[in-house]
Design an enzyme around this catalytic site. Structure first.
Site, short mmCIF file in Angstrom:
data_model
loop_
_atom_site.label_atom_id
_atom_site.label_comp_id
_atom_site.label_asym_id
_atom_site.label_seq_id
_atom_site.Cartn_x
_atom_site.Cartn_y
_atom_site.Cartn_z
N LYS A 209 0.84 -1.20 0.00
CA LYS A 209 0.00 0.00 0.00
C LYS A 209 0.88 1.25 0.00
O LYS A 209 0.67 2.17 -0.77
CB LYS A 209 -0.90 -0.04 1.24
CG LYS A 209 -1.90 1.06 1.33
CD LYS A 209 -2.83 0.79 2.50
CE LYS A 209 -3.49 2.06 2.99
NZ LYS A 209 -4.32 1.84 4.17
N GLU A 215 10.66 -4.69 4.27
CA GLU A 215 10.69 -6.10 3.88
C GLU A 215 10.36 -6.25 2.39
O GLU A 215 11.08 -6.91 1.63
CB GLU A 215 9.67 -6.92 4.68
CG GLU A 215 10.00 -7.14 6.13
CD GLU A 215 9.50 -6.02 7.04
OE1 GLU A 215 9.22 -4.91 6.53
OE2 GLU A 215 9.42 -6.25 8.25
N GLY A 269 -4.71 -2.20 5.49
CA GLY A 269 -3.96 -3.34 4.99
C GLY A 269 -4.58 -4.68 5.35
O GLY A 269 -4.77 -5.55 4.50
N ARG A 270 -4.93 -4.84 6.63
CA ARG A 270 -5.43 -6.16 7.07
C ARG A 270 -6.85 -6.45 6.59
O ARG A 270 -7.39 -7.51 6.87
CB ARG A 270 -5.31 -6.28 8.59
CG ARG A 270 -5.98 -5.18 9.39
CD ARG A 270 -5.51 -5.23 10.84
NE ARG A 270 -5.98 -4.11 11.65
CZ ARG A 270 -5.39 -2.92 11.70
NH1 ARG A 270 -4.32 -2.68 10.95
NH2 ARG A 270 -5.86 -1.96 12.48
N GLU A 355 -4.28 -6.83 15.75
CA GLU A 355 -3.77 -5.52 15.35
C GLU A 355 -4.89 -4.47 15.46
O GLU A 355 -4.63 -3.31 15.72
CB GLU A 355 -3.24 -5.58 13.90
CG GLU A 355 -2.26 -4.48 13.57
CD GLU A 355 -1.46 -4.75 12.31
OE1 GLU A 355 -0.27 -5.05 12.40
OE2 GLU A 355 -2.05 -4.67 11.20
N HIS A 386 -4.75 -33.78 18.99
CA HIS A 386 -3.58 -34.57 19.35
C HIS A 386 -2.44 -33.67 19.79
O HIS A 386 -1.29 -34.09 19.83
CB HIS A 386 -3.16 -35.44 18.16
CG HIS A 386 -4.25 -36.38 17.75
ND1 HIS A 386 -4.32 -37.67 18.21
CD2 HIS A 386 -5.35 -36.17 17.00
CE1 HIS A 386 -5.41 -38.24 17.72
NE2 HIS A 386 -6.05 -37.35 16.99
N LYS A 513 9.80 -0.76 14.14
CA LYS A 513 10.29 -0.43 12.80
C LYS A 513 11.35 0.66 12.88
O LYS A 513 12.43 0.55 12.30
CB LYS A 513 9.14 0.11 11.94
CG LYS A 513 8.32 -0.90 11.21
CD LYS A 513 7.51 -0.17 10.15
CE LYS A 513 6.28 -0.90 9.75
NZ LYS A 513 5.41 -0.12 8.88
C1 G6Q Z 1 -2.22 -3.83 8.25
C2 G6Q Z 1 -0.98 -3.19 8.59
C3 G6Q Z 1 0.27 -3.87 8.10
C4 G6Q Z 1 0.58 -3.61 6.62
C5 G6Q Z 1 2.00 -4.07 6.32
C6 G6Q Z 1 2.37 -3.87 4.88
O1 G6Q Z 1 -3.32 -3.41 8.51
O2 G6Q Z 1 -1.05 -1.87 8.22
O3 G6Q Z 1 0.26 -5.26 8.31
O4 G6Q Z 1 -0.33 -4.26 5.81
O5 G6Q Z 1 2.91 -3.37 7.14
O6 G6Q Z 1 2.25 -2.55 4.49
P1 G6Q Z 1 2.34 -2.12 3.01
O7 G6Q Z 1 1.21 -2.73 2.27
O8 G6Q Z 1 2.27 -0.62 3.00
O9 G6Q Z 1 3.66 -2.63 2.49
#
Ligand code: G6Q
Length: 523
Positions: A209, A215, A269-270, A355, A386, A513
């Site tokens: 996003k 990463e 994002g989530r 989150e 199990h 971060k």
């Molecule tokens: C979700 C968070 C987080 C995000 C990641 C990736 O709600 O905001 O998990 O999705 O940090 O972010 P980008 O899509 O910006 O790389």
């Protein structure tokens, strides 16, 4: 307009619930069920082929009514209207929360800052469809003219967990493409993935996003370098696509403009698997199935929006969970899907739930003095039986469980499925009813274990009274998966509203971060 700021513990309903808890905390589920012959019927809700049986919970009609009062006193209805109509309820980020718009099938205007966002959503869906069809039909060719065989989603957190979970869950509906996910900054993750791949036939989707995530950018650059060992800069357009709000940086990275899919700041994002973040899903199962997933979620949205609270599945599930979390003081909830397909559901919902509701400052800016977000964990049945289920049955902690099952399996193998579902119901019953001293005594006698009765009996007793919800669908389909995910999304929303917290920011991930950047730059 923002959500109201109401401290739930100051409502009349909360006070009454505290009293109710004193009265009812020792009631046993087995007795509740025995004394209420219609309990299963009265405490079940249906929506299409979904049946949610919440009769195995430590609640009575009175408790439920008080919980419903709590929802009214905290103005849940007003909050739902604001959520769906694009009000900026994510106040701390000054954003609307409109993942529901991504799957809205009504074609009615949905406005953000006085602009209708529906045309932009439809245009993007069309772009996903065309792209998917080109790749699946083989019309899309790699730089040496070969069709695509493998797709790699490069993303993390919300740009990874949702698509990964859905691709895994809908494996039965899979196209011929192999889908891979690279998320961790651990170089071994990307390396292990690349070693299986041929650059001529692999498509990379960079999903971010913000397009600033360490990463994802590190992995994308490593992959680009690897690709350029075989292809050239001009070939990148046949092998790289991206999903982002940050067009400038995507272009700087070298992704061709026609391969860029948009994202919007009103999608968290989530909660973004319904957007172009879900391209890997569309490629994995075809656009029609992706659309079915969206339709299912939309159907649950409609149910959530329009159903009175006492018949509203996400509302009732959220309230029951608050009952345990805030009155029984439980710490965790366990998810137990009885299908291997849903093995990634717990990790996915861990992010969505923890989150979102892992917050301790309320909407007035004050530290809360009550419990908020639950710890979520789980794994598939029967494997879990199990492994950790022992602690649910005989440990010292009270852990409410969601059992998720399907009446039919996908490949048939009826005998397997009957055994699977026998275990599903056996666990629910064992947790709820337990096994008394007398029952153990009798059993041991019948089995001729006279000499061991005295020494072993206490260990074989099950107290029972362990609560669970039974969440049952006819079959695992893309549509039903959409219903299931949206059900949990709305449960999250309801709990955040009642706990008076902001569910849609995630400042909690920032500090680590920042420090990682500092430590890396100083090393
Ligand atoms: C979700 C968070 C987080 C995000 C990641 C990736 O709600 O905001 O998990 O999705 O940090 O972010 P980008 O899509 O910006 O790389």
């Amino acid at each position: 307009m923002a959500l109201k700021n109401i401290n739930p513990t100051k409502t009349d309903a909360w006070g009454k619930l505290l009293e109710q808890h004193k009265l009812e905390k020792n009631l046993h589920l087995k007795e509740l069920k025995e004394n209420q012959p219609n309990r299963k019927k009265d405490f079940s809700l249906r929506f299409q082929d979904l049946e949610v049986d919440f009769s195995n919970n430590r609640i009575t009609e009175n408790t439920l009514n008080l919980l419903l009062e709590l929802a009214c006193e905290t103005h849940l209805e007003d909050a739902i209207t604001k959520y769906f109509s694009g009000d900026k309820i994510n106040v701390t980020e000054n954003r609307a929360v409109l993942h529901t718009a991504l799957r809205d099938k009504t074609n009615q205007n949905i406005e953000v800052d006085n602009e209708n966002i529906v045309p932009e959503i439809s245009k993007t869906l069309q772009k996903i469809e065309i792209f998917t069809n080109k790749v699946l039909s083989g019309e899309w060719k790699g730089f040496t003219g070969k069709p695509i065989t493998d797709v790699v989603n490069i993303g993390i957190g919300g740009s990874d967990l949702g698509p990964q979970m859905v691709v895994e869950s809908l494996k039965f509906y899979k196209s011929h493409l192999n889908i891979h996910f690279v998320s961790n900054i651990d170089g071994d993750h990307v390396q292990e993935t690349l070693k299986k791949l041929n650059p001529e036939t692999t498509l990379f989707l960079i999903v971010s996003k913000t397009f600033t995530t360490q990463e994802t950018l590190t992995n994308a650059l490593t992959i680009k370098k690897w690709f350029l060992e075989s292809g050239s800069e001009k070939d990148i357009k046949y092998h790289f696509a991206a999903v982002s709000t940050n067009l400038k940086m995507v272009k700087e990275f070298g992704v061709a403009e026609e391969n860029i899919f948009p994202m919007w700041d009103w999608v968290g994002g989530r909660f973004s698997l319904w957007s172009a973040v879900g391209i890997s899903i569309s490629l994995a199962v075809g656009f029609d199935n992706f659309n079915q997933l969206l339709s299912g979620a939309h159907q649950m949205d409609t149910h959530f929006r329009n159903t009175p609270f006492n018949k509203n599945i996400p509302v009732v599930l959220a309230l029951i969970s608050i009952w345990y979390n805030n009155f029984f003081k439980t710490e965790t909830e366990v998810l137990l899907p009885y299908t291997e397909y849903l093995k990634s559901l717990a990790p996915y919902l861990q992010q969505a739930i923890m989150e979102s509701n892992g917050k301790s400052v309320d909407r007035n800016g004050n530290k809360v003095d009550y419990q908020t977000g639950n710890i979520i964990w789980g794994s598939t049945g029967t494997n879990a039986q199990h492994a950790f289920i022992q602690l649910l049955h005989q440990g010292t902690k009270l852990i409410p469980a969601d059992f998720i099952g399907f009446k039919e399996s996908l490949y048939g193998l009826t005998e397997h499925h009957q055994k699977l579902m026998a275990n599903f119901y056996a666990q629910i019953q064992a947790l709820s009813d337990g096994k008394t001293k007398e029952e153990v005594h009798l059993d041991m006698k019948v089995n001729g274990q006279f000499n061991q009765i005295e020494s072993l009996l206490p260990y074989k007793v099950f107290e029972g009274n362990k609560p669970s919800n039974t969440i049952l669908f006819d079959k695992l389909t893309p549509q039903n998966l959409g219903i299931l995910i949206a059900m949990y999304e709305h449960k999250i929303f309801v709990q955040g509203v009642i706990w008076n917290i902001y569910s849609y920011d995630q400042f909690g991930v920032e500090l680590g971060k920042e420090l990682a950047h500092k430590i890396y730059n100083n090393s």
